[in-house]
Write a protein that holds these residues in place. Structure first.
Motif, mmCIF file in Angstrom:
data_model
loop_
_atom_site.group_PDB
_atom_site.id
_atom_site.type_symbol
_atom_site.label_atom_id
_atom_site.label_comp_id
_atom_site.label_asym_id
_atom_site.label_seq_id
_atom_site.Cartn_x
_atom_site.Cartn_y
_atom_site.Cartn_z
ATOM 1 N N ASN A 1 0.852 -1.191 0.000
ATOM 2 C CA ASN A 1 0.000 0.000 0.000
ATOM 3 C C ASN A 1 0.892 1.247 0.000
ATOM 4 O O ASN A 1 1.587 1.533 0.975
ATOM 5 N N THR A 2 0.869 1.988 -1.092
ATOM 6 C CA THR A 2 1.813 3.109 -1.234
ATOM 7 C C THR A 2 1.608 4.212 -0.206
ATOM 8 O O THR A 2 2.542 4.980 0.060
ATOM 9 N N LYS A 3 0.419 4.305 0.378
ATOM 10 C CA LYS A 3 0.227 5.363 1.384
ATOM 11 C C LYS A 3 1.108 5.122 2.617
ATOM 12 O O LYS A 3 1.427 6.052 3.352
ATOM 13 N N TYR A 4 1.506 3.863 2.824
ATOM 14 C CA TYR A 4 2.375 3.545 3.950
ATOM 15 C C TYR A 4 3.853 3.706 3.608
ATOM 16 O O TYR A 4 4.720 3.430 4.439
ATOM 17 N N HIS A 5 4.140 4.163 2.395
ATOM 18 C CA HIS A 5 5.517 4.400 2.001
ATOM 19 C C HIS A 5 5.973 5.812 2.361
ATOM 20 O O HIS A 5 7.102 6.193 2.066
ATOM 21 N N ARG A 6 5.110 6.583 2.978
ATOM 22 C CA ARG A 6 5.372 7.991 3.270
ATOM 23 C C ARG A 6 5.259 8.263 4.777
ATOM 24 O O ARG A 6 4.774 7.439 5.542
ATOM 25 N N TYR A 7 5.651 9.456 5.161
ATOM 26 C CA TYR A 7 5.433 9.880 6.543
ATOM 27 C C TYR A 7 3.945 9.840 6.880
ATOM 28 O O TYR A 7 3.098 10.153 6.035
ATOM 29 N N THR A 8 3.657 9.481 8.115
ATOM 30 C CA THR A 8 2.290 9.559 8.637
ATOM 31 C C THR A 8 2.347 10.328 9.951
ATOM 32 O O THR A 8 3.437 10.653 10.435
ATOM 33 N N PRO A 9 1.215 10.666 10.570
ATOM 34 C CA PRO A 9 1.248 11.480 11.790
ATOM 35 C C PRO A 9 2.169 10.897 12.866
ATOM 36 O O PRO A 9 2.163 9.683 13.100
ATOM 37 N N ALA A 10 2.931 11.766 13.487
ATOM 38 C CA ALA A 10 3.920 11.322 14.481
ATOM 39 C C ALA A 10 3.278 10.558 15.627
ATOM 40 O O ALA A 10 3.891 9.648 16.198
ATOM 41 N N GLY A 11 2.058 10.907 15.971
ATOM 42 C CA GLY A 11 1.397 10.276 17.107
ATOM 43 C C GLY A 11 0.760 8.941 16.818
ATOM 44 O O GLY A 11 0.253 8.292 17.736
ATOM 45 N N GLY A 12 0.775 8.510 15.555
ATOM 46 C CA GLY A 12 0.197 7.217 15.221
ATOM 47 C C GLY A 12 -0.859 7.328 14.144
ATOM 48 O O GLY A 12 -1.505 8.368 13.984
ATOM 49 N N LEU A 13 -1.041 6.234 13.402
ATOM 50 C CA LEU A 13 -2.097 6.206 12.389
ATOM 51 C C LEU A 13 -3.447 6.404 13.070
ATOM 52 O O LEU A 13 -3.730 5.740 14.073
ATOM 53 N N PRO A 14 -4.294 7.286 12.549
ATOM 54 C CA PRO A 14 -5.608 7.503 13.171
ATOM 55 C C PRO A 14 -6.402 6.210 13.333
ATOM 56 O O PRO A 14 -7.071 6.008 14.359
ATOM 57 N N GLU A 15 -6.307 5.308 12.337
ATOM 58 C CA GLU A 15 -7.063 4.067 12.434
ATOM 59 C C GLU A 15 -6.517 3.146 13.525
ATOM 60 O O GLU A 15 -7.272 2.379 14.143
ATOM 61 N N LEU A 16 -5.204 3.215 13.796
ATOM 62 C CA LEU A 16 -4.653 2.419 14.900
ATOM 63 C C LEU A 16 -5.061 3.009 16.242
ATOM 64 O O LEU A 16 -5.424 2.273 17.170
ATOM 65 N N LYS A 17 -5.016 4.326 16.343
ATOM 66 C CA LYS A 17 -5.434 4.948 17.608
ATOM 67 C C LYS A 17 -6.890 4.641 17.920
ATOM 68 O O LYS A 17 -7.249 4.353 19.073
ATOM 69 N N ALA A 18 -7.727 4.650 16.901
ATOM 70 C CA ALA A 18 -9.137 4.291 17.107
ATOM 71 C C ALA A 18 -9.259 2.840 17.540
ATOM 72 O O ALA A 18 -10.066 2.496 18.423
ATOM 73 N N ALA A 19 -8.458 1.958 16.937
ATOM 74 C CA ALA A 19 -8.504 0.546 17.289
ATOM 75 C C ALA A 19 -8.003 0.312 18.713
ATOM 76 O O ALA A 19 -8.543 -0.537 19.441
ATOM 77 N N ILE A 20 -6.985 1.060 19.131
ATOM 78 C CA ILE A 20 -6.489 0.937 20.505
ATOM 79 C C ILE A 20 -7.546 1.406 21.495
ATOM 80 O O ILE A 20 -7.744 0.796 22.563
ATOM 81 N N ALA A 21 -8.236 2.483 21.161
ATOM 82 C CA ALA A 21 -9.301 2.965 22.047
ATOM 83 C C ALA A 21 -10.388 1.899 22.199
ATOM 84 O O ALA A 21 -10.882 1.636 23.317
ATOM 85 N N ALA A 22 -10.772 1.259 21.092
ATOM 86 C CA ALA A 22 -11.798 0.211 21.146
ATOM 87 C C ALA A 22 -11.299 -0.991 21.936
ATOM 88 O O ALA A 22 -12.047 -1.590 22.731
ATOM 89 N N LYS A 23 -10.050 -1.356 21.732
ATOM 90 C CA LYS A 23 -9.460 -2.483 22.455
ATOM 91 C C LYS A 23 -9.373 -2.202 23.960
ATOM 92 O O LYS A 23 -9.600 -3.093 24.789
ATOM 93 N N THR A 24 -9.048 -0.966 24.325
ATOM 94 C CA THR A 24 -8.949 -0.596 25.736
ATOM 95 C C THR A 24 -10.299 -0.728 26.422
ATOM 96 O O THR A 24 -10.398 -1.227 27.557
ATOM 97 N N LEU A 25 -11.357 -0.308 25.745
ATOM 98 C CA LEU A 25 -12.697 -0.461 26.311
ATOM 99 C C LEU A 25 -13.068 -1.933 26.416
ATOM 100 O O LEU A 25 -13.609 -2.385 27.432
#
Length: 408
Positions: free
Chosen positions: A67-91
């Motif tokens: 996936n070419t979108k992952y070949h570039r810089y992404t937000p320093a704090g984490g992929l938004p979709e991973l942060k959302a998944a971590i929030a769901a997992k924490t709950l």
């Protein structure tokens, strides 16, 4: 000050020069080097599952590579979709409801721990650290300018500290208390009542809590994991949770951890990370999305194997005269006391410390263990049982044979 130690001549800064090498990684490296040289070394050093990362996680990483979108810089704090998944997992796993803005994705749990301390500590702030402790906590505290204050528990309490012990260590300089359950290196797990009591004590005195939950899914028998901010809601504005995929999903090499905490502190830590490392490798983040969003079937299989090994290693260690090993309730470590063996003659030597005893065990029977000195409590050994059943039984059997020779 002599010229050799003057600031203008010092080659390594005092701050960095004071940091010790990770004892667990050092023991693991030595064991692997000896094994590579052809010696039949069995290593109980590293806290690393011997299972491969589950296939569905690996496949998610393979797709991410394309996936070419992952070949570039992404937000320093984490992929938004991973942060959302971590929030769901924490709950799902903790009953703790958080927002994506409260999450920072880090390069493993160690970076999460350091950045959490760096975000809240000022020079001279004290941090209460229950011992036995994982080797990284005091080093991260010092690197962040803080002062670690040990509170020691032993086998008589199952390696759990009490509120009374914590209160005795509290001073006007105390800012943070570290809470780890299940524990590395002891496998101790605090009950809901004990967890709540410590949390309410922290709230009463306005303290921050850094709680490490990376072994949350590795509990055995009737033992139940309890997340402190879930049972003490009043603490949430001063609680930093660190976690990651390394232990639960056998992903130690993928280097994905995270901090969950108040938005202002998480934002400050994110700013720091933006200058230190920028984003975590995108392929690893994509794998982590699959891990935290998937079911826990693979985790259950690993836990079953760890449970079997846990019972074997505790039984075999307690068969050795002079060794006392409480049954760990979580993680994948046994932490036996060997104090009764120190000073006794074993093959012409009289080890006076657990460091010397660990060296003797490695030299004589080629078994690598970590001395308790690395965890703030001399007189103990840490053995990880995250290795194959046959190696585990053979390794402890070698120790049994050697230590049976101990005499006054």
């Amino acid at each position: 000050m002599s010229p050799a130690t003057s600031p203008t001549e010092r080659r390594v800064s005092a701050r960095i020069g004071a940091i010790s090498e990770s004892a667990t990684l050092a023991v693991d490296a030595k064991a692997k080097a000896l094994k590579a040289a052809g010696r039949p070394v069995i290593g109980f050093g590293a806290g690393e599952p011997d299972f491969p990362t589950p296939d569905y996680i690996v496949e998610a990483a393979v797709e991410a590579c394309r996936n070419t979108k992952y070949h570039r810089y992404t937000p320093a704090g984490g992929l938004p979709e991973l942060k959302a998944a971590i929030a769901a997992k924490t709950l799902r796993d903790s009953g703790y409801e958080v927002e994506a803005a409260q999450i920072l994705v880090t390069n493993g749990g160690k970076q999460a721990i350091y950045e959490a301390f760096a975000a809240v500590l000022d020079p001279g702030d004290e941090v209460i650290v229950p011992a036995p402790y994982w080797t990284t906590y005091p080093e991260s505290i010092r690197l962040a300018g803080g002062v670690p204050v040990d509170v020691v528990a032993d086998e008589t309490t199952g390696y759990r500290v009490s509120v009374e012990q914590l209160e005795a260590a509290r001073t006007e300089r105390t800012k943070v208390v570290v809470f780890v359950s299940p524990s590395n290196p002891t496998g101790a797990v605090y009950s809901r009542a004990q967890t709540e009591a410590i949390g309410r004590w922290a709230v009463e005195h306005g303290l921050w809590v850094l709680t490490d939950e990376i072994y949350e899914h590795l509990v055995y028998g009737d033992t139940v994991f309890t997340s402190m901010p879930a049972v003490v809601p009043e603490l949430r504005d001063k609680c930093l949770v660190v976690n990651g995929v390394a232990k639960t999903y056998a992903m130690t090499g993928w280097r994905v951890g995270w901090i969950v905490g108040p938005k202002d502190v998480v934002k400050a830590a994110t700013n720091m990370q933006s200058h230190a490392t920028s984003n975590v490798a995108n392929v690893s983040q994509a794998a982590a999305i699959a891990a935290v969003s998937g079911d826990l079937a693979a985790v259950a299989e690993m836990r079953s194997a760890f449970d079997r090994r846990r019972r074997t290693i505790v039984r075999m260690l307690n068969e050795i005269d002079g060794v006392v090993c409480p049954e760990p309730e979580g993680a994948f470590y046994a932490y036996p006391s060997v104090k009764a063996l120190l000073g006794k003659e074993i093959r012409g030597q009289r080890p006076q410390s657990s460091v010397e005893l660990a060296a003797l065990i490695l030299d004589e029977v080629e078994v690598a263990v970590v001395p308790g000195d690395a965890f703030g409590t001399p007189g103990y050994l840490r053995l990880s049982y995250a290795l194959g059943d046959e190696d585990l039984a053979e390794g402890v059997a070698r120790m049994q044979k050697l230590l049976a020779e101990a005499k006054d």
